[in-house]
Design an enzyme around this catalytic site. Structure first.
Site, PDB file in Angstrom:
ATOM      1  N   ASP A  13      53.221  60.242  44.699  1.00 43.73           N
ATOM      2  CA  ASP A  13      51.674  60.214  44.690  1.00 43.73           C
ATOM      3  C   ASP A  13      51.498  60.673  43.179  1.00 43.73           C
ATOM      4  O   ASP A  13      51.997  61.527  42.601  1.00 43.73           O
ATOM      5  CB  ASP A  13      51.662  61.529  45.669  1.00 43.73           C
ATOM      6  CG  ASP A  13      49.777  61.392  45.555  1.00 43.73           C
ATOM      7  OD1 ASP A  13      49.143  60.842  44.618  1.00 43.73           O
ATOM      8  OD2 ASP A  13      49.309  62.053  46.450  1.00 43.73           O
ATOM      9  N   ASP A  61      43.040  42.910  28.675  1.00 44.03           N
ATOM     10  CA  ASP A  61      42.190  41.886  29.419  1.00 44.03           C
ATOM     11  C   ASP A  61      43.049  40.577  29.642  1.00 44.03           C
ATOM     12  O   ASP A  61      43.334  39.803  28.427  1.00 44.03           O
ATOM     13  CB  ASP A  61      41.038  41.522  28.374  1.00 44.03           C
ATOM     14  CG  ASP A  61      40.014  40.669  28.722  1.00 44.03           C
ATOM     15  OD1 ASP A  61      40.499  39.428  29.574  1.00 44.03           O
ATOM     16  OD2 ASP A  61      38.794  40.983  28.880  1.00 44.03           O
ATOM     17  N   HIS A  62      43.425  40.278  30.590  1.00 46.44           N
ATOM     18  CA  HIS A  62      44.549  39.128  30.621  1.00 46.44           C
ATOM     19  C   HIS A  62      43.994  37.876  29.970  1.00 46.44           C
ATOM     20  O   HIS A  62      44.989  36.858  29.715  1.00 46.44           O
ATOM     21  CB  HIS A  62      44.730  38.988  32.139  1.00 46.44           C
ATOM     22  CG  HIS A  62      44.220  38.252  33.078  1.00 46.44           C
ATOM     23  ND1 HIS A  62      43.118  38.709  33.611  1.00 46.44           N
ATOM     24  CD2 HIS A  62      44.188  36.904  33.358  1.00 46.44           C
ATOM     25  CE1 HIS A  62      42.472  37.662  34.512  1.00 46.44           C
ATOM     26  NE2 HIS A  62      43.013  36.711  34.272  1.00 46.44           N
ATOM     27  N   LYS A 120      45.986  34.324  27.486  1.00 49.37           N
ATOM     28  CA  LYS A 120      46.297  33.113  28.104  1.00 49.37           C
ATOM     29  C   LYS A 120      46.433  32.356  26.501  1.00 49.37           C
ATOM     30  O   LYS A 120      45.695  32.556  25.754  1.00 49.37           O
ATOM     31  CB  LYS A 120      44.864  32.445  28.680  1.00 49.37           C
ATOM     32  CG  LYS A 120      44.812  33.011  30.069  1.00 49.37           C
ATOM     33  CD  LYS A 120      43.280  32.493  30.708  1.00 49.37           C
ATOM     34  CE  LYS A 120      43.286  33.250  31.858  1.00 49.37           C
ATOM     35  NZ  LYS A 120      43.777  32.730  33.211  1.00 49.37           N
ATOM     36  N   GLU A 162      34.879  30.025  39.589  1.00 50.47           N
ATOM     37  CA  GLU A 162      36.131  30.049  40.552  1.00 50.47           C
ATOM     38  C   GLU A 162      35.733  29.538  41.863  1.00 50.47           C
ATOM     39  O   GLU A 162      34.593  29.739  42.276  1.00 50.47           O
ATOM     40  CB  GLU A 162      36.556  31.588  40.682  1.00 50.47           C
ATOM     41  CG  GLU A 162      37.007  32.243  39.480  1.00 50.47           C
ATOM     42  CD  GLU A 162      37.460  33.654  39.618  1.00 50.47           C
ATOM     43  OE1 GLU A 162      38.670  33.872  40.048  1.00 50.47           O
ATOM     44  OE2 GLU A 162      36.591  34.599  39.841  1.00 50.47           O
ATOM     45  N   ASP A 193      32.830  42.579  36.748  1.00 54.97           N
ATOM     46  CA  ASP A 193      34.188  42.128  37.041  1.00 54.97           C
ATOM     47  C   ASP A 193      34.668  41.027  35.819  1.00 54.97           C
ATOM     48  O   ASP A 193      35.619  40.991  35.529  1.00 54.97           O
ATOM     49  CB  ASP A 193      34.309  41.484  38.354  1.00 54.97           C
ATOM     50  CG  ASP A 193      35.677  41.025  38.617  1.00 54.97           C
ATOM     51  OD1 ASP A 193      36.636  41.803  38.615  1.00 54.97           O
ATOM     52  OD2 ASP A 193      35.833  40.168  39.451  1.00 54.97           O
ATOM     53  N   HIS A 242      36.152  39.336  30.310  1.00 53.80           N
ATOM     54  CA  HIS A 242      36.739  38.004  30.071  1.00 53.80           C
ATOM     55  C   HIS A 242      35.723  37.267  29.174  1.00 53.80           C
ATOM     56  O   HIS A 242      35.891  36.747  28.196  1.00 53.80           O
ATOM     57  CB  HIS A 242      37.203  37.437  31.316  1.00 53.80           C
ATOM     58  CG  HIS A 242      38.010  38.081  32.294  1.00 53.80           C
ATOM     59  ND1 HIS A 242      39.163  38.957  31.759  1.00 53.80           N
ATOM     60  CD2 HIS A 242      38.378  37.868  33.431  1.00 53.80           C
ATOM     61  CE1 HIS A 242      39.736  39.533  32.741  1.00 53.80           C
ATOM     62  NE2 HIS A 242      39.330  39.056  33.801  1.00 53.80           N
TER      63      HIS A 242
END
Ligand code: BG6
Length: 471
Positions: A82, A161-162, A166, A200, A219, A224
């Site tokens: 935990d 921040d994915h 990219k 999306e 979100d 992004h």
């Protein structure tokens, strides 16, 4: 010297669907040092190696090879425990050079950082990587940041921040700063407006309660979308050094014109999907999703943003994101101004347009006016044609998961593609004003059927300026 990445939340979705497959691909390509260990921790007592194997196999498909897997599996270890319990930190393996990757809910970020410090695990060779969302607003992000900073210095905090991982997002930097063509035109004198869309087709994908706490503005826009805007709008950095790039991005964020209670009705549109059709199938509305109930959270946002600086004065940046839209598309459109005077009597001229598509395909198109071949008298016939650059055709490489780049950079201590604290805070400041404005004006989301382009008001937002969204 022992080197490792230790993943918290190792049995969760992010770790299983993205992080472990990314690490596997890096290993497959010979990009992980032979001695690198990969440790996981989460609450559940599970056959960890078997679980990771399943996840990697599913993602890798034909690229799953037994010999690579054997090499990869030998790096893995797991400790169940935990994150609130100090016993876990005693049980974690110790490394000299380590990235702690927090693939957990942000509610745990502060606790984990504190425990790492107390257990002597936040030493100089340790970095911490945290996923968005970093908080829910400026105040909560500051609380998390304070806890992180008590344990780690800024140069050891990697805010992920994915989108920055990219290829096509990094290519924005190359496109702008490795070509002489665009930079002289890249300003209010030649550019009429910019559009950034992150659309999306998916809904909330089984994570209703998480999503409902945030909504589309927090979100996607806070991170992004604003990162894409920064890369399009920033000044030329002095170099690719982390702080050179991040200094320029934060200036853009701080130049965003605040949209508060006085502006939200004019400059923003909120939407929430109702039942409809997605990819040919009937789908429920947002509130009817698994785990859903009545809600005022938005699943769609459109914003007319302005950057108040010399380069961009008077150039609107139209931002748009939504779930359950008609198609998946991440797209940046740079619309140039028309020629100042037309010598062609026959018809209006279409102004040049640069379209950068990041998803699902990666391509760049520049529309140019051309003469239509004909012998007709009375003036030339013109037609817009497109110069196209397909990145898939040009580079036959496997399309990498964005996290591959980011994991490698975090291991190499390179922060260029990670977000600095002042960027996060400038973004939250702008987002909080919109959220507060919505509340002050009782602006609830407008309905749009799943599988459409968002509420009709989104078309009005851009239409009132005589423009339309490009899909
Ligand atoms: C995540 C959001 O950060 O990005 C998700 O939380 C969203 O809601 C996802 O679906 C989109 O990422 P991508 O890479 O599929 O465009």
């Amino acid at each position: 010297m022992s080197k490792a990445i230790t993943i918290f939340g190792a049995t969760g979705d992010l770790a299983q669907k993205m992080l472990f497959p990314s690490l596997y691909f890096l290993d497959m390509d010979g990009l992980l040092e032979p001695g690198l260990k990969i440790a996981g921790t989460a609450r559940s007592d599970t056959d960890f190696t078997a679980k990771v194997r399943e996840a990697v196999k599913e993602r890798a498909g034909d690229l799953f090879k037994d010999d690579v897997w054997q090499r990869f599996a030998a790096r893995l270890s797991y400790v169940a425990g935990d994150a609130n319990d100090e016993a876990l930190y005693k049980a974690l393996p110790k490394f000299d050079d380590v990235v702690y990757y927090l693939a957990t809910s942000p509610d745990f970020f502060g606790t984990i950082a504190r425990h790492l410090k107390a257990a002597g695990l936040a030493h100089d060779g340790a970095r911490i990587a945290v996923e968005k969302p970093l908080g829910h607003d400026l105040a909560s992000s500051r609380e998390i940041e304070t806890a992180l900073e008590e344990a780690f210095t800024e140069d050891r905090i990697f805010r992920v921040d994915h989108y920055l991982g990219k290829e096509t997002v990094q290519n924005l930097i190359a496109l702008r700063f490795a070509n002489t063509l665009f930079e002289p035109l890249w300003n209010k004198d030649s550019i009429e407006h910019v559009q950034i869309t992150v659309a999306e087709t998916v809904g909330v994908d089984g994570r209703w309660s998480y999503y409902d706490h945030y909504g589309a503005l927090r979100d996607i826009v806070q991170n992004h979308l604003l990162q894409l805007l920064c890369l399009i709008a920033m000044e030329v950095p002095a170099s690719l050094e982390p702080d050179s790039v991040r200094n320029e991005k934060v200036k853009v964020l701080r130049s965003l014109r605040p949209i508060g209670a006085d502006g939200v009705e004019r400059e923003t549109v909120r939407g929430q999907y109702t039942k409809g059709t997605a990819e040919g199938k009937a789908v429920p509305g947002y509130t009817g999703e698994q785990g859903g109930s009545a809600s005022d959270s938005e699943t769609f946002v459109a914003i007319a943003a302005h950057i108040d600086n010399w380069r961009w004065a008077g150039v609107p940046f139209y931002l748009r994101t939504g779930k359950r839209m008609s198609e998946r598309s991440t797209l940046i459109v740079v619309q140039f101004k028309p020629v100042p005077h037309s010598i062609f009597p026959r018809r209006g001229l279409d102004a040049n347009r640069l379209t950068i598509r990041l998803q699902p395909e990666e391509d760049i198109a520049l529309s140019l006016m051309n003469k239509t071949p004909s012998l007709e008298q009375g003036g030339m016939q013109l037609k817009p044609l497109s110069l196209n650059l397909s990145l898939i055709d040009a580079f036959k490489n496997r399309r990498r998961i964005a996290y591959e780049r980011l994991l490698l950079d975090a291991l190499a201590k390179n922060q260029t593609l990670f977000v600095r604290r002042d960027e996060t805070e400038a973004a939250w400041t702008w987002i909080d004003a919109i959220e507060n404005g919505w509340r002050a004006r009782d602006m609830f989301p407008l309905p749009y059927p799943a599988g459409t382009d968002g509420p009709p008001d989104a078309h009005k937002l851009i239409g009132r300026d005589g423009r339309g969204w490009v899909d």
